[in-house]
Design an enzyme around this catalytic site. Structure first.
Site, PDB file in Angstrom:
ATOM      1  CG  ASP A 349      -1.302  -1.297   1.214  1.00 44.78           C
ATOM      2  OD1 ASP A 349      -2.509  -1.162  -0.038  1.00 44.78           O
ATOM      3  OD2 ASP A 349      -1.809  -1.790   1.908  1.00 44.78           O
ATOM      4  CB  THR A 350       3.077   2.254  -1.887  1.00 45.15           C
ATOM      5  OG1 THR A 350       3.693   1.575  -0.705  1.00 45.15           O
ATOM      6  CG2 THR A 350       4.030   3.342  -1.653  1.00 45.15           C
ATOM      7  CB  VAL A 351       0.104   7.027  -4.174  1.00 44.86           C
ATOM      8  CG1 VAL A 351      -0.926   6.666  -3.400  1.00 44.86           C
ATOM      9  CG2 VAL A 351       0.989   7.812  -3.150  1.00 44.86           C
ATOM     10  CB  SER A 368       4.386   4.195   1.613  1.00 43.93           C
ATOM     11  OG  SER A 368       4.335   2.587   1.714  1.00 43.93           O
ATOM     12  CG  MET A 431       2.599   2.584  -6.267  1.00 44.31           C
ATOM     13  SD  MET A 431       1.026   2.995  -6.923  1.00 44.31           S
ATOM     14  CE  MET A 431       0.392   2.521  -8.472  1.00 44.31           C
TER      15      MET A 431
END
Length: 527
Positions: A349-351, A368, A431
């Site tokens: 879970d990251t951008v 993130s 990601m």
């Protein structure tokens, strides 16, 4: 050849002349593009996009998270920034072990390191920006105060991860009416809006001291955390220099440890010894070689990568020809190797944000909060949802990545940059938590070995050798899966792996070519 088959599903590569932004959320892309059109720099646009995404995609990122960035100024050397957080000074390995822990739980206050994102936004825009911080954060403040609509992929992820925020303090904000929001629902985060306004007016001090820091510390200590306001006041990110390795004559740049960029470089160096453009190779051959290189690289990563103050190896000992040849020689093209032991938690879970401006300043930027909704610990007064990066620590005494006060854990988030002959050609990133290092190598191979454009390379089916299983996206044909199983891989079908953004700079033609894939809601746009 950047053309495509218009009869097949997909998206054309984005093309622009003056500037481009690629993100995984349309509102973030538009916010960044507005900043570029207003005369802002690539870093201004990346900061604006990251801030917006922290509001409209709170599962993935936010002010309670961390940042790594690689910055390529148009007229200067490439630099990088480590905006990862340190553990509170009072964190003690033996105390954790005495409490019966063998790993730090994902929802524990001990998993919360000091968030580095706000420090990174402020320091990078101050150094490389052209616009006031208030202008950079304007769009994010607007969405926080006035509301935003929930996009399809965000709603999908929210529905899968809602249990992390089903606690009394977070549920009121993130589970309106007691359930996850639906596609198109409108949400606002007014407390976060006030915090963002404070940062816009007073910079990093508005987050790392005063009411916001006090609220976060009080929240964590009420749950058994050892954080203090002094931990926040003393936090600083670090200016760093990228590390690099060659792939097909191109220079791949990654952030140095404590990020896992080293693993991406090891995979690229191993694969550089195989001709992946050979038409005699099948797709199963390519997936197998990537899987074996991944196992070798991640075993090195888990043994070596830690806070840079605690590293005990030289890069040449890991990336030099002697070391890479030894790893490459162990790969059997027809047989899977023994499973690697994976010791870190799964997290996706990251951008990731890629920006190039009119002057050809480029930034590769990743933000993130680790697990979906991070730790799930929510400081209500300030509207800050806190990450759980401390899960990346080992609780094994003597390990380079062993938990300790003031130390940075191993990070999976890694921005990347591609260069050749002294010119920056492409800021890019993938990601997907653990997948990211493998994703970098796979994406590069799709472009440099198969000749695909950034959008097409994004859209190719993905695989990942992880925890003894070769994960295959459902778009990989069954005969390929059967071939891989026959080689000894334990094959499993999985949901989409990762999410990639990239911008290719064509210096000769004065053009930008961008890609942002179908696995997320976002897009690449330029002007």
């Amino acid at each position: 050849d950047f053309s495509r088959d218009f009869a097949a599903p997909g998206r054309s590569v984005a093309i622009a002349e003056n500037g481009m932004v690629a993100t995984s959320h349309p509102l973030a892309t538009l916010a960044g593009l507005d900043i570029l059109r207003a005369g802002g720099s690539a870093v201004d646009a990346a900061g604006a996009a990251a801030a917006v995404q922290g509001v409209v995609d709170p599962l993935m990122t936010g002010v309670g998270g961390d940042v790594f960035a690689i910055i390529s100024p148009a007229n200067g050397p490439v630099e990088s920034y480590n905006g990862s957080g340190t553990a509170p000074a009072g964190l003690d390995l033996e105390t954790l072990r005495a409490g019966g822990l063998t790993a730090i739980p994902e929802d524990s206050p001990h998993a919360v390191t000091i968030p580095g994102a706000v420090d990174a936004w402020c320091r990078l825009t101050e150094k490389y920006g052209r616009l006031p911080l208030g202008r950079v954060l304007e769009a994010a403040i607007g969405f926080a105060e006035n509301g935003y609509r929930v996009m399809p992929r965000v709603a999908h992820d929210w529905a899968n991860a809602w249990r992390r925020v089903a606690n009394p303090t977070a549920a009121q904000q993130f589970l309106p009416g007691g359930k996850p929001p639906q596609i198109g629902d409108k949400l606002a985060t007014p407390a976060l809006g006030r915090t963002l306004r404070g940062i816009a007016e007073r910079g990093r001090a508005a987050f790392y001291s005063g009411e916001v820091a006090a609220d976060i510390v009080a929240t964590l200590r009420s749950l058994g955390g050892v954080h203090t306001e002094a931990d926040f006041a003393s936090y600083r990110g670090r200016d760093t220099l990228p590390i690099s390795a060659l792939y097909r004559g191109y220079e791949l740049l990654e952030c140095p440890p404590n990020g896992q960029g080293l693993a991406a470089l090891i995979i690229a160096r191993i694969l550089d010894g195989f001709d992946l453009a050979d038409p005699r190779l099948t797709e199963a051959d390519r997936i197998h070689l990537l899987a074996e290189a991944t196992k070798a690289a991640y075993a090195q990563r888990d043994a070596l990568v830690a806070d840079p103050d605690h590293i005990r190896f030289e890069l040449d000992d890991v990336l030099g020809e002697r070391a890479i040849d030894a790893l490459r020689a162990r790969i059997d093209p027809r047989r899977a190797s023994e499973d690697t032991q994976w010791v870190l938690p799964d997290h996706r879970d990251t951008v990731y944000i890629s920006v190039v401006d009119r002057d050809r300043n480029a930034v590769s930027f990743i933000n993130s909060i680790f697990s979906s909704f991070g730790s799930g610990i929510f400081a209500q007064k300030s509207g800050v949802l806190l990450q759980n990066r401390g899960c990346g620590f080992s609780l094994q005494p003597g390990h380079p990545n062993a938990a300790a006060g003031g130390k940075r854990p191993l990070h999976t988030i890694i921005p990347a940059l591609l260069r050749k002959d002294g010119q920056t050609l492409m800021p890019f990133g993938v990601m997907g938590g653990q997948y990211q290092a493998t994703g970098h190598a796979h994406f590069l191979s799709q472009m440099l070995d198969r000749g695909l454009n950034p959008q097409q390379a994004n859209e190719q089916p993905r695989s990942f050798a992880f925890r003894g299983t070769l994960q295959l996206e459902t778009t990989i044909a069954e005969p390929i899966a059967a071939d891989l199983a026959a080689r000894g891989h334990r094959v499993a079908r999985v949901e989409p792996l990762g999410g990639c953004q990239a911008i290719w700079i064509d210096h000769k033609r004065g053009l930008l070519f961008g890609g942002s894939e179908h696995r997320k809601d976002g897009l690449a746009l330029g002007y």
